[in-house]
Write a protein that holds these residues in place. Structure first.
Motif, short mmCIF file in Angstrom:
data_model
loop_
_atom_site.label_atom_id
_atom_site.label_comp_id
_atom_site.label_asym_id
_atom_site.label_seq_id
_atom_site.Cartn_x
_atom_site.Cartn_y
_atom_site.Cartn_z
N SER A 75 1.00 -1.20 0.00
CA SER A 75 0.15 0.03 -0.08
C SER A 75 0.92 1.21 0.07
O SER A 75 1.99 1.26 0.37
CB SER A 75 -1.00 0.12 1.17
OG SER A 75 -0.23 0.17 2.40
N ALA A 76 0.34 2.44 -0.21
CA ALA A 76 0.99 3.76 -0.16
C ALA A 76 1.59 4.13 1.09
O ALA A 76 2.65 4.57 1.46
CB ALA A 76 0.13 4.90 -0.90
N ALA A 77 0.67 3.59 2.34
CA ALA A 77 1.11 3.91 3.66
C ALA A 77 2.54 3.27 4.07
O ALA A 77 3.32 3.70 4.47
CB ALA A 77 -0.12 3.34 4.65
N PHE A 78 2.44 1.86 3.46
CA PHE A 78 3.58 0.95 4.01
C PHE A 78 4.65 1.68 3.11
O PHE A 78 5.82 1.59 3.54
CB PHE A 78 3.29 -0.50 3.58
CG PHE A 78 2.47 -1.35 4.64
CD1 PHE A 78 3.05 -1.76 5.68
CD2 PHE A 78 0.97 -1.58 4.31
CE1 PHE A 78 2.29 -2.24 6.48
CE2 PHE A 78 0.52 -2.08 5.31
CZ PHE A 78 0.95 -2.71 6.27
N GLN A 79 4.57 2.09 1.89
CA GLN A 79 5.64 2.47 1.04
C GLN A 79 6.13 3.92 1.82
O GLN A 79 7.54 3.85 1.97
CB GLN A 79 5.23 2.58 -0.36
CG GLN A 79 6.37 3.20 -1.47
CD GLN A 79 5.71 3.46 -2.74
OE1 GLN A 79 4.80 4.12 -2.80
NE2 GLN A 79 6.45 3.22 -3.85
N GLN A 80 5.43 4.79 2.03
CA GLN A 80 5.85 5.65 2.92
C GLN A 80 6.40 5.65 3.95
O GLN A 80 7.65 6.17 4.56
CB GLN A 80 4.71 6.68 2.86
CG GLN A 80 4.20 7.37 1.53
CD GLN A 80 5.20 8.40 0.90
OE1 GLN A 80 5.90 9.02 1.68
NE2 GLN A 80 5.14 8.22 -0.32
N ALA A 81 5.77 4.83 4.77
CA ALA A 81 6.37 4.40 6.23
C ALA A 81 7.85 3.78 6.12
O ALA A 81 8.77 4.38 6.74
CB ALA A 81 5.47 3.64 7.13
N PHE A 82 8.09 3.04 5.01
CA PHE A 82 9.28 2.23 4.91
C PHE A 82 10.37 3.34 4.39
O PHE A 82 11.72 3.23 4.90
CB PHE A 82 9.44 1.08 3.98
CG PHE A 82 8.66 -0.05 4.78
CD1 PHE A 82 9.00 -0.47 5.73
CD2 PHE A 82 7.86 -0.67 3.95
CE1 PHE A 82 8.55 -1.78 6.35
CE2 PHE A 82 7.17 -1.93 4.60
CZ PHE A 82 7.51 -2.34 5.63
N SER A 83 10.05 4.17 3.63
CA SER A 83 10.81 5.18 3.02
C SER A 83 11.32 6.36 4.02
O SER A 83 12.25 6.68 3.90
CB SER A 83 10.38 5.78 1.90
OG SER A 83 9.26 6.69 2.20
N ARG A 84 10.67 6.48 5.14
CA ARG A 84 10.78 7.39 6.20
C ARG A 84 11.64 6.89 7.27
O ARG A 84 12.47 7.64 8.22
CB ARG A 84 9.63 7.92 6.58
CG ARG A 84 8.94 8.88 5.32
CD ARG A 84 7.90 9.57 5.71
NE ARG A 84 7.09 10.24 4.73
CZ ARG A 84 7.01 11.66 4.46
NH1 ARG A 84 7.78 12.39 5.56
NH2 ARG A 84 6.44 12.14 3.65
N ASN A 85 11.43 5.81 7.72
CA ASN A 85 11.89 5.07 8.91
C ASN A 85 12.68 3.84 8.50
O ASN A 85 12.88 3.24 7.60
CB ASN A 85 10.77 4.53 9.69
CG ASN A 85 9.75 5.33 10.16
OD1 ASN A 85 9.94 6.52 10.55
ND2 ASN A 85 8.46 5.25 9.71
#
Length: 410
Positions: A83-93
């Motif tokens: 999902s987009a949320a998982f993608q963004q979370a992994f890219s930031r943390n």
């Protein structure tokens, strides 16, 4: 030639994840099983338009799980995010150790294996039995019908993982509510980030408390490792977050969905209820793990080099999805896979994955399932659904499959 055709941007590619068939809540999606039979390595289309490879055959899956040319690092280009949320979370943390490749993965995993050895887990059996009996006592003394998820399936693994980690059980409603956000595919980036941030802050506070007053629990050990310089506080909090969430969410879903599957297969339920053979009960748990495979959207990887699998070439930088359910329902490996059979030898299933990233907590999950399945039906022999199967809300929207509610009566 087939690889060239497979690589073209085809709008007719099947969307992934795929829906299950109405009235068949335990079976893998029919489109996924069709691909398993006809195109065992094929392209699928994700939410963002990317087209990773879906690898559905058992032998191919086991080989890829052990292939160091595949990475679990979600920050790499081409990784097939759910999902987009998982993608963004992994890219930031920074990733958790589940999303690290060796040697960093092995370094951190070694620090958390001791509490999950078979010997240590088996020593917990009397305590898990007492907890299970207490929850069933409370259930039987309360309203009838009852939601089994709230009465037993969720609180039991929550209490167990609290004991292992050293987290106050009084906080379980807080961390359960936040953890649920983390396994929803449809959670927004803001929801996911907020839930993760709150949980990490909570676990950092718990680590601080363990530094001041250590105890015989896993968080105290992680706190000591931060003091020794083996882990940063953030790494320790991330490990705590992973174990707290995974330690109750997957097992809770296996308990509830497994109970429902037994209720729909009364002859298999009777075999479990009437046995005094721990080997049969352990075997029944393995078969239920195979049959349900609750992590139902597949393990995700990205190729670091070109890899040949199932007659196809996965190019470097391309995503790979490995749905364990199709391997666990492969007729050549498990004859009549659609049949729940507690006498079947299902020990080589891949419900926990395979290889270096297979589930760390699997001995604990097995113990809890053995105790629950072996106790609930014996103590409540008239247990049955309190509503039609069609009215039970299944977790089609989650990373982990299960039921939101399971109304039962007796």
């Amino acid at each position: 030639m087939t690889d060239v055709l497979a690589d073209t941007a085809d709008e007719t590619l099947p969307e992934f994840p795929m829906p299950r068939a109405a009235g068949c809540p335990f079976a893998p999606p029919p489109e996924m099983m069709r691909l398993h039979a006809e195109q065992p390595v094929s392209r699928v289309r994700l939410w963002d338009g990317s087209t990773p490879w879906l690898v559905t055959r058992y032998a191919d899956q086991r080989a890829l799980y052990g292939d160091a040319r595949l990475s679990v690092d979600p920050r790499r280009p081409g990784y097939p995010h759910s999902s987009a949320a998982f993608q963004q979370a992994f890219s930031r943390n920074p990733p958790s150790f589940l999303n690290m490749d060796d040697p960093e993965h092995a370094r951190i995993r070694r620090m958390v294996t001791a509490p999950f050895t078979i010997k240590r887990i088996e020593a917990m059996r009397p305590a898990v039995q007492r907890m299970t009996d207490d929850f069933i006592d409370t259930m039987l003394a309360g309203p009838n019908p009852v939601d089994l998820v709230e009465a037993l399936a969720l609180p039991l693994p929550s209490l167990v993982i609290c004991e292992v980690l050293g987290v106050p059980y009084g906080d379980h409603e807080f961390f359960q509510s936040k953890s649920k956000v983390g396994v929803r595919r449809d959670a927004s980036l803001q929801e996911s980030r907020a839930a993760t941030g709150v949980l990490l802050q909570y676990l950092d506070e718990q680590l601080e408390a363990k530094i001041a007053a250590p105890a015989d629990d896993m968080l105290s050990d992680l706190a000591a490792r931060t003091q020794a310089g083996d882990l940063t506080r953030h790494e320790a909090a991330m490990l705590g977050l992973l174990l707290l969430g995974a330690g109750h969410e997957t097992t809770a879903n296996m308990i509830a969905l497994g109970v429902l599957a037994f209720l729909e297969h009364p002859e298999q339920l009777a075999a479990v209820r009437d046995t005094d053979d721990p080997k049969l009960l352990a075997n029944a748990v393995e078969e239920m793990l195979r049959y349900l495979t609750v992590v139902h959207n597949g393990q995700r990887r990205v190729a670091l080099e070109d890899i040949e699998t199932g007659g196809r070439t996965v190019r470097a930088g391309e995503g790979v999805i490995i749905p364990g359910a199709t391997g666990n329902w492969e007729p050549g490996v498990y004859p009549g896979p659609e049949r729940l059979d507690v006498h079947r030898d299902a020990r080589r299933h891949m419900a926990f994955g395979f290889g270096i990233h297979q589930c760390l907590g699997q001995p604990l999950a097995r113990l809890e399932l053995q105790v629950v399945y072996g106790t609930l039906f014996r103590r409540v022999p008239t247990l049955r659904r309190a509503t039609e199967l069609e009215k039970i809300p299944f977790k089609d929207d989650g990373v982990v499959y299960g039921v939101y509610e399971l109304p039962v009566t007796w």
